[in-house]
Structure formats: C-alpha cells, structure tokens
Scaffold this active site. Structure first.
Site, mmCIF file in Angstrom:
data_model
loop_
_atom_site.group_PDB
_atom_site.id
_atom_site.type_symbol
_atom_site.label_atom_id
_atom_site.label_comp_id
_atom_site.label_asym_id
_atom_site.label_seq_id
_atom_site.Cartn_x
_atom_site.Cartn_y
_atom_site.Cartn_z
ATOM 1 C CB SER A 155 169.170 66.706 59.240
ATOM 2 O OG SER A 155 168.563 67.920 58.925
ATOM 3 N NE ARG A 159 161.289 66.852 62.016
ATOM 4 C CZ ARG A 159 160.389 67.792 62.319
ATOM 5 N NH1 ARG A 159 159.129 67.451 62.609
ATOM 6 N NH2 ARG A 159 160.721 69.060 62.322
ATOM 7 C CD GLU A 215 166.298 63.566 60.480
ATOM 8 O OE1 GLU A 215 166.375 64.219 61.531
ATOM 9 O OE2 GLU A 215 165.589 63.900 59.526
#
Ligand code: NAP
Length: 345
Positions: free
Chosen positions: A238, A164, A333
């Site tokens: 998320s 990520r 996130e």
C-alpha cells in the site's frame, strides 16, 4: 563484519530502485549492531537502518552507513498449558515466522500471513490484517538504544501500539534498533474470520474448516489474487494509508457518493483508499516505467528502471485528484527516505 562501499541498494528495496549506499554492512548478531553504531560514530557518518526494504522509497543515494539487520533464528523460549512464547531475530522474514508458528500448531499469526517485511519492522507499525494486529500476541522486544549502545527490553504497555502505530515510529523514532521480538501464541485455535472475504474464501477453497492453517491459506489466496509479487514487479505494498474522517464528514460524502464504503474506527470512519483511487480512474494506469497496479490501485508499481522521484510525482498527482474530488487528503504509508531519516549515532 564486512563493510562495502558505494553498493547498489536495488536488491534491498522491493520497489527495485537503483540508488546507492555510501557504506553498507549486514549485522547478523546484536553485538554486530553495537559495533556498527560505534563504527559509524568513529567515521563521523550517520546511520540508516534497513529491514526488508518493503516499505521504503529511495529518491537519492544514502550518504551514511546502511546497516541491514540480518539477525536470524526462531526459538521457543517459554511454554505453559495454553501458550508458547516464540522469540525471533529481527531479520527473520515475517512470513517465515508465520509458517513456523503454524507448523508448531500455534494460533495467532494466521491472519497476518504473507505481510511483506521482517520481524523487526513488524512491531514498529503494529502490522495488522483481516482483523488482527501483532499487538494482540505481542509479549516483548529487545532493542539497542543507539545513544548508549545498551540493550533494553520493552513490554506491550511500553510500546503505545495504535492503528499501524507504535512509540518506535513516533516519540522514539531513530532512537532504537530492534534486534528480537517475542510473541505469545495460543496452543488452542483462536479463529478471527468475521472480516473481509475470509469466510467466502474458505468456502471457495473447498469448504475448509477455520483451522489456523486454513485461515492462513485463505489469507494467502486473497493477497495473491490482489497484490503484485515484488519479485516480478517492483512495489512496496500500500502506497497510501486508508484515510479516516469524522462521522459527519462521512455522512456528507455518502450523500454525494452513495456507494462509498466506510468502517467505524473509534469516533471516525475509515475509508478504503483503494476505492477512492479506483473511482477517480487511476487503477491500472501506466506512465512510462511506473504506474498504478491493475488489481489493487493502492499499490504503485515500478515496471523496471523507474525512479523514486517519478513515483513521488505520480503519488502527488493522485493525492491532488483525490482531494479535488472528495476533499480527502491521502497520506503516504511508504517511507520516503531522505537525509532526515539518517540517524546521528
Ligand atoms: P481491504 O481488505 O480492501 O480493506 C481496505 C480498508 O477497509 C482497510 O482500512 C480495512 O481496515 C477496511 N476494512 C475492510 N473490511 C473491513 C471490516 N470488515 N471491518 C473493518 N474494516 C474493514 O484492504 P487491503 O488494502 O487489501 O489490505 C488487506 C489487509 O491488509 C487489511 O486488513 C489491511 O489493513 C492490511 N494491510 C496492512 C498493512 C500493514 O500492516 N502495514 C499494510 C497494507 C495492508 P483495516 O486496515 O483495519 O484492516
């Protein structure tokens, strides 16, 4: 290009937070992005680049020129015996590209079905799901360097992809605006199904064979079961990252909490944040206009008229509680949009 003033950003962020942009325009082509940069410079305004708005949390009005990247189009640009190179505009909805690739008989994006957001945002954080990351099919991207207003091309080796992560999120943050992304997809199926519940879901859906279309169906089914639709309830997927801890720390945690799940990642262990948050009792809790989703506790939700600051307060309470119980620091996130993210053009 039409510049609007003081417009609400509610429909441009999937949390549905009602904050304003001082100036706002939609750029439909690369040259409009360049013009917008020049315009911000001449007005002495900062820039804020908006994609699908699916990973941001607004806590205040944006006193800058907000450029919504709306570059559309998907083209087949190169073909050989085994593969096809697809190039898409940064404003294309990610799942529309997945659907296009499947309809063209291509394999590579099926596990990435229904990830929210746009094509331009995808390489930024090397999106991934169910054992596949965009990195595995990435060929190149074109981006405008804000300082020079020149278009530059970056190949896979330039992008420093990680879990990520990419160079555009780190060293080059705020330096480039991605306009196009090119992906090399396979003409032969390359199934990745040894992950999570894909095989079980293929069976549940009627013993489906693992073709790219069927894997996509399985992934869509898993995601729809678990994740709230932002059109119905505001959310940004998320809210926290899945934490990683050193192997020894994981062993200590497992002695104390025998059910704790963990997956090896390099020399550490990745722990599902959803498990920690659920065990700590937060799943499905509602606090006025906001709360924790009833099926996926990693997702914070806006039931309507929630404020970004309320969501931040709730996330801090969850972080403190997880730290108290497990000694693990959960990182956000979702990008909290503050003046530090506005770019000097
Ligand atoms: P999940 O499937 O419940 O998994 C939670 C965590 O456990 C993730 O970190 C996942 O790793 C890991 N995990 C689960 N099964 C695994 C296996 N067989 N091998 C290795 N690691 C495993 O996660 P979720 O939150 O519902 O998300 C579903 C998928 O979407 C996950 O792959 C997740 O990473 C992905 N996702 C991606 C983004 C993004 O690209 N920004 C955002 C949200 C979710 P992985 O993270 O490596 O899969």
């Amino acid at each position: 290009m039409k510049i609007q003033e003081n417009i609400s950003l509610r429909r441009y962020n999937t949390f549905g937070i009602d904050k304003k942009a001082r100036l706002f325009l939609e750029a439909n082509r690369s040259d409009e992005v360049i013009q917008a940069i020049s315009h911000a410079r001449s007005l002495g305004k900062k820039l804020f680049v908006l994609g699908g708005g699916s990973n941001i949390l607004l806590v205040q009005d944006i006193d800058a020129l907000v450029i919504k990247i709306n570059i559309q189009g998907i083209e087949k640009i190169e073909e050989d015996a085994d593969s096809l190179l697809l190039k898409a505009g940064a404003g294309v909805v990610w799942h529309d590209l997945v659907t296009f690739s499947l309809a063209s008989g291509l394999s590579g994006l099926e596990n990435l079905s229904l990830i929210p957001g746009t094509v331009g945002a995808a390489p930024m954080q090397n999106i991934g799901a169910y054992g596949v990351e965009i990195e595995s099919v990435f060929d190149h991207l074109d981006a405008i360097e804000i300082a020079s207003r020149q278009t530059k091309r970056f190949y896979k080796a330039d992008c420093a992809f990680g879990y990520r992560e990419s160079i555009f999120k780190n060293r080059w943050k705020g330096k480039y605006i991605i306009t196009h992304v090119a992906l090399r997809l396979s003409k032969k199926p390359r199934p990745t199904i040894d992950y999570g519940d894909i095989q079980g879901t293929l069976q549940e859906l009627g013993n489906l064979s693992p073709t790219p279309e069927n894997i996509s169906k399985a992934v869509i089914s898993i995601r729809q079961r678990k994740l709230p639709d932002p059109a119905k309830i505001g959310n940004a997927g998320s809210f926290f990252k899945n934490p990683t801890v050193p192997v020894a720390a994981f062993e200590r945690l497992r002695n104390k909490f025998p059910g704790i799940p963990g997956y090896p990642l390099d020399k550490s262990v990745k722990i599902p944040a959803a498990w920690l948050i659920e065990q700590a009792g937060w799943k499905g809790k509602r606090f006025g206009n906001i709360g924790v989703h009833e099926h996926q506790p990693l997702v914070l939700v806006n039931h309507g008229n929630g404020e970004g600051s309320d969501l931040i307060d709730l996330s801090k309470k969850i972080q403190a509680d997880i730290y108290d119980k497990y000694g693990i620091t959960l990182e956000r996130e979702v990008n909290l949009i503050s003046p530090q993210q506005w770019i000097n053009p």
